[in-house]
Every structure is written in structure tokens, then in C-alpha cells.
Write an enzyme that holds these catalytic residues in place. Structure first.
Site, PDB file in Angstrom:
ATOM      1  N   HIS A 210       0.793  -1.233   0.000  1.00  0.00           N
ATOM      2  CA  HIS A 210       0.000   0.000   0.000  1.00  0.00           C
ATOM      3  C   HIS A 210       0.828   1.287   0.000  1.00  0.00           C
ATOM      4  CE1 HIS A 210       1.021   0.061   4.246  1.00  0.00           C
ATOM      5  NE2 HIS A 210       0.620   1.315   4.279  1.00  0.00           N
TER       6      HIS A 210
HETATM    7  C1  UD1 Z   1      -2.089   5.738   5.338  1.00  0.00           C
HETATM    8  C2  UD1 Z   1      -0.775   6.322   5.842  1.00  0.00           C
HETATM    9  C3  UD1 Z   1       0.280   5.227   5.897  1.00  0.00           C
HETATM   10  C4  UD1 Z   1      -0.215   4.033   6.684  1.00  0.00           C
HETATM   11  C5  UD1 Z   1      -1.544   3.568   6.122  1.00  0.00           C
HETATM   12  C6  UD1 Z   1      -2.116   2.413   6.910  1.00  0.00           C
HETATM   13  C7  UD1 Z   1      -0.356   8.672   5.258  1.00  0.00           C
HETATM   14  C8  UD1 Z   1       0.402   9.597   4.383  1.00  0.00           C
HETATM   15  N1  UD1 Z   1      -0.266   7.372   4.959  1.00  0.00           N
HETATM   16  O1  UD1 Z   1      -1.882   5.324   3.992  1.00  0.00           O
HETATM   17  O2  UD1 Z   1       1.434   5.734   6.525  1.00  0.00           O
HETATM   18  O3  UD1 Z   1       0.733   2.999   6.599  1.00  0.00           O
HETATM   19  O4  UD1 Z   1      -2.474   4.652   6.143  1.00  0.00           O
HETATM   20  O5  UD1 Z   1      -3.145   1.768   6.220  1.00  0.00           O
HETATM   21  O6  UD1 Z   1      -0.999   9.117   6.174  1.00  0.00           O
HETATM   22  N2  UD1 Z   1      -9.034   4.921   0.810  1.00  0.00           N
HETATM   23  C9  UD1 Z   1     -10.266   4.312   0.762  1.00  0.00           C
HETATM   24  N3  UD1 Z   1     -10.920   4.092   1.948  1.00  0.00           N
HETATM   25  C10 UD1 Z   1     -10.408   4.487   3.154  1.00  0.00           C
HETATM   26  C11 UD1 Z   1      -9.159   5.125   3.173  1.00  0.00           C
HETATM   27  C12 UD1 Z   1      -8.478   5.328   1.998  1.00  0.00           C
HETATM   28  O7  UD1 Z   1     -10.756   3.939  -0.293  1.00  0.00           O
HETATM   29  O8  UD1 Z   1     -11.061   4.260   4.174  1.00  0.00           O
HETATM   30  C13 UD1 Z   1      -8.307   5.119  -0.467  1.00  0.00           C
HETATM   31  C14 UD1 Z   1      -8.574   6.453  -1.090  1.00  0.00           C
HETATM   32  O9  UD1 Z   1      -8.546   6.269  -2.458  1.00  0.00           O
HETATM   33  C15 UD1 Z   1      -7.379   7.261  -0.660  1.00  0.00           C
HETATM   34  C16 UD1 Z   1      -6.279   6.226  -0.637  1.00  0.00           C
HETATM   35  O10 UD1 Z   1      -6.916   5.032  -0.212  1.00  0.00           O
HETATM   36  O11 UD1 Z   1      -7.084   8.324  -1.510  1.00  0.00           O
HETATM   37  C17 UD1 Z   1      -5.125   6.569   0.275  1.00  0.00           C
HETATM   38  O12 UD1 Z   1      -5.577   6.771   1.606  1.00  0.00           O
HETATM   39  P1  UD1 Z   1      -4.682   7.623   2.650  1.00  0.00           P
HETATM   40  O13 UD1 Z   1      -5.379   7.669   3.957  1.00  0.00           O
HETATM   41  O14 UD1 Z   1      -4.292   8.911   2.034  1.00  0.00           O
HETATM   42  O15 UD1 Z   1      -3.358   6.812   2.759  1.00  0.00           O
HETATM   43  P2  UD1 Z   1      -3.069   5.242   2.975  1.00  0.00           P
HETATM   44  O16 UD1 Z   1      -2.521   4.732   1.710  1.00  0.00           O
HETATM   45  O17 UD1 Z   1      -4.237   4.550   3.569  1.00  0.00           O
END
Ligand code: UD1
Length: 367
Positions: A210
Site C-alpha cells: 500500500h
Molecule cells: C495511510 C498512511 C500510511 C499508513 C496507512 C495504513 C499517510 C500519508 N499514509 O496510507 O502511513 O501505513 O495509512 O493503512 O498518512 N481509501 C479508501 N478508503 C479508506 C481510506 C483510503 O478507499 O477508508 C483510499 C482512497 O482512495 C485514498 C487512498 O486510499 O485516496 C489513500 O488513503 P490515505 O489515507 O491517504 O493513505 P493510505 O494509503 O491509507
């Protein structure tokens, strides 16, 4: 007469999956020494990444949810800061606790720091020494704003000292180790996720991916695909929503789904994930939490990165850095002997939650 109003107020701000696990170690003991308010930023909002963890880890429901959702780093961080600042002004906590290295960590710390509210950072001092990782920016800046730095390993302490941070350092050990120990005896109780996914204990690989640096370009995803195509046995892939979005965006989903013996599944709750790790022939992951959990459960783990913040896991002999290189994966598969020994991991700590709560209680008494 209720003494509740006299109690000091501590706010924990969390938002992403690994932070819920860390909070689970602290929520109960904290509630004994203060009025503990849990704020969910809303960074993770899918049931599988958020609610499922609160439910299974028996965490109290968050007192507030800032509902910031997804967005660019600036948007997400900015929205959390704005909404959290209003809440901080209304609640005037004595201390704000932040966890790990996500955008929620940095935004929570920045909002508190600007209001002169002391910050405690759980999992301080970890470094990848890669400035192009969002997590590295988040944790570095958070450490420099924190009053109490709960570091988990001696390597983390060295990192902090080298950056000139010398006060407020408290060796706590790893809260994720503590919570895993609490769950160790029930890992294989109840629902059996292994049979549900149709694999045989000890005879499957488990993988997750991820990190932005691994998922945000088609080239990197192609390298991951290449590894998946060449694995000798059935593989369970717990796919983060971010990763599935990228696979679709780069039109690689069809290729992924056509891989023989690859079982694509939703991200799993805490206990199911531990169960899958504990019975895997080998784990392959870029997750910081899972590489430790594999180490703690004595399972071999290929870290799909070039470096790790948890350098101690490499010394244990169960974990190896392979990047997204098929050649390195092949070499590691040849060399590593799956073992069932108890963990040789050199990260641990005696009751990190007690150490952290004691330090918070001392701070509250003296300030
Ligand atoms: C985040 C953290 C990472 C951590 C991870 C744990 C940051 C920069 N990154 O990464 O350090 O290891 O969480 O899982 O804070 N999305 C969904 N549903 C959700 C959440 C996210 O569909 O409930 C999708 C969205 O398209 C979103 C993407 O995942 O844009 C990224 O989500 P984001 O919270 O920005 O970062 P993670 O990759 O989850």
C-alpha cells in the site's frame, strides 16, 4: 459528588488503521488516569479499515469524528488541522497524543503545537532516511514538536539524539507488541479466515502492498505483478483500497486477476490478519506493522521495500529486504527456511502502556 470535571484531559487523535491498533493498547489504562477523549480524523473511513478495528479491539467509539476523508496531502492535512484546532480550543486538553507517522499524526501535532499544547508521540524516533516518503516527513516533524517522545527501540533513540532531541525521551517498547501478546492465545479462535479463503495452513504466502512509493506508478505495480506471477504457491493478497484504485487506474487489474493461485481479498480485521500471518509459509509486505507482527510470530517475512525503520527485525534473521525485485525474492525464497520457533525478534518492551501512562501521569502532575 463527581470528580470528573477535575480530571486532566488527554486527547488521542487517530485516523488510520495501524493507529487504532496502537490506541487499543492505551485506551483502557489512559481512562484510569485522565478524561481520555478519542478523536478520529476520518482519514480511514471504509468499514474494513476503521469500524472493524474499533469493534474487534473493543475500543470505545470515538468521541468525535472529523470526517476529513481522502484527498491530497495538503487537503487532508489542512482539513484535519482546521477541524482539530476548533476542537482543541473547545476542550483545552492538557496533552495531545499522536501515534505513528500518518497525515493524521502530523496534522494533529501541528494543530496542538500552535496552541502550545504539549504533545506525546507514541512510536517516536523511527526513520527510513528517505525524504520522499510522506511518512518520513510526518514523523520527523512530529518528533520535533513533541514534549514526550515514546520511542520503541534503541535505534529510534539514537535517531532522535542525532537530530538534537535530547529531552522528553522515554523508552516505551512497542505498543503493537503488547497488543499482539494480549491476542496471541486467541489468534486461532473463532472464525477461521484461512479455511474461508480456501488455503491450507503453512502452505500459502500472504502479501500486502500500500505504500505510495510502491503503488503510485505503473512500473512499480508491474514489478509487484511480476513477483506474484512467479511465486511457487497459492498467495493471499489483502488489497488496500488505495492499491486497488491504482491497479484500476493503470489498467493492470485484469492482469492481476488472471494470476493463477492468487487469492485477492479485502483487508482483514486485526485478529484475522494475525491468524493469516501466523500460519503463512512466508509474508511479503511493505507494511511496518505486518513486518513486525511476522517477526513476533516467528514467520519469515520479505519486506517489499529498500529499507525499514524496524532494523531489529532484520537482525532476527526472519525478515529480509527485497524491494520489488523478483531476483531478490527468488534468492530469499531459496535461502529462507520456514521456522516455527518462537519469535527471535529483538523489539519488545515490558508493558509499554504502563510506561507511557506513568510518564503522562507524571507530566500532568508536574505541569
Ligand atoms: C495511510 C498512511 C500510511 C499508513 C496507512 C495504513 C499517510 C500519508 N499514509 O496510507 O502511513 O501505513 O495509512 O493503512 O498518512 N481509501 C479508501 N478508503 C479508506 C481510506 C483510503 O478507499 O477508508 C483510499 C482512497 O482512495 C485514498 C487512498 O486510499 O485516496 C489513500 O488513503 P490515505 O489515507 O491517504 O493513505 P493510505 O494509503 O491509507
Amino acid at each position: 459528588m463527581s470528580m470528573a470535571s477535575k480530571k486532566p484531559v488527554v486527547i488521542s487523535v487517530v485516523g488510520a488503521r495501524p493507529q487504532f491498533v496502537k490506541l487499543a493498547a492505551l485506551a483502557k489504562p489512559l481512562s484510569r488516569i485522565c478524561r481520555h477523549i478519542i478523536v478520529h480524523s476520518g482519514q480511514h473511513y471504509d468499514y474494513a479499515l476503521s469500524q472493524a478495528f474499533f469493534k474487534q479491539l473493543r475500543l470505545p467509539q470515538p468521541d468525535y469524528n472529523l470526517q476529513v476523508g481522502s484527498g491530497s496531502h495538503g487537503q487532508q492535512t489542512g482539513r484535519i488541522m482546521q477541524r482539530f484546532e476548533s476542537l482543541l480550543k473547545a476542550q483545552s486538553p492538557d496533552i495531545v497524543l499522536v501515534y505513528g507517522d500518518t497525515n493524521t499524526t502530523l496534522a494533529g501535532a501541528l494543530a496542538a503545537a500552535k496552541l502550545n499544547i504539549p504533545i506525546g508521540h507514541v512510536e517516536a524516533g523511527l526513520r527510513s532516511f528517505r525524504r520522499d516518503m510522506p511518512e518520513e516527513i510526518n514523523r520527523r516533524l512530529t518528533d520535533h514538536m513533541s514534549t514526550l517522545l515514546f520511542y520503541p527501540t534503541s535505534a529510534a533513540r539514537t535517531n532522535l539524539r542525532l537530530e538534537g532531541i535530547t529531552s522528553g525521551l522515554i523508552y516505551a517498547g512497542d505498543v503493537m507488541y503488547e497488543i499482539l501478546e494480549d491476542y496471541r492465545s486467541v489468534i486461532n479462535n473463532h472464525q477461521n479466515i484461512i479455511s474461508k479463503l480456501g488455503v491450507i495452513p503453512g502452505k500459502y504466502y500472504l502479501t500486502t502492498l500500500h505504500r505510495a512509493e510502491n503503488t503510485d506508478t505503473p512500473e512499480q505495480l508491474q514489478r509487484f505483478l511480476n513477483i506474484m506471477k512467479n511465486l511457487p504457491g497459492p498467495t493471499v493478497f489483502l488489497m488496500h483500497p488505495r492499491t486497488s484504485r491504482r491497479f484500476r487506474q493503470f489498467q493492470l487489474m485484469k492482469q492481476l486477476k488472471s494470476i493463477n493461485k492468487l487469492i485477492i481479498a479485502q483487508p482483514q480485521p486485526y485478529r484475522e490478519t494475525l491468524q493469516l500471518i501466523s500460519q503463512a509459509a512466508m509474508v511479503m509486505t511493505d507494511s511496518g506493522g505486518m513486518q513486525k507482527e511476522a517477526c513476533y510470530l516467528g514467520r519469515p517475512c520479505l519486506i517489499l521495500r529498500r529499507e525499514t525503520e524496524w532494523v531489529e527485525t532484520l537482525a532476527s534473521g526472519t525478515n529480509v529486504l527485497v524491494d520489488l525485485s523478483l531476483a531478490k525474492v527468488r534468492k530469499a525464497l531459496r535461502r529462507m527456511r520456514p521456522r516455527r520457533k518462537k519469535s527471535l525478534c529483538r523489539i519488545n518492551g515490558h508493558k509499554p502502556s504502563e510506561i507511557i501512562c506513568q510518564a503522562i501521569a507524571d507530566h500532568l502532575r508536574n505541569h
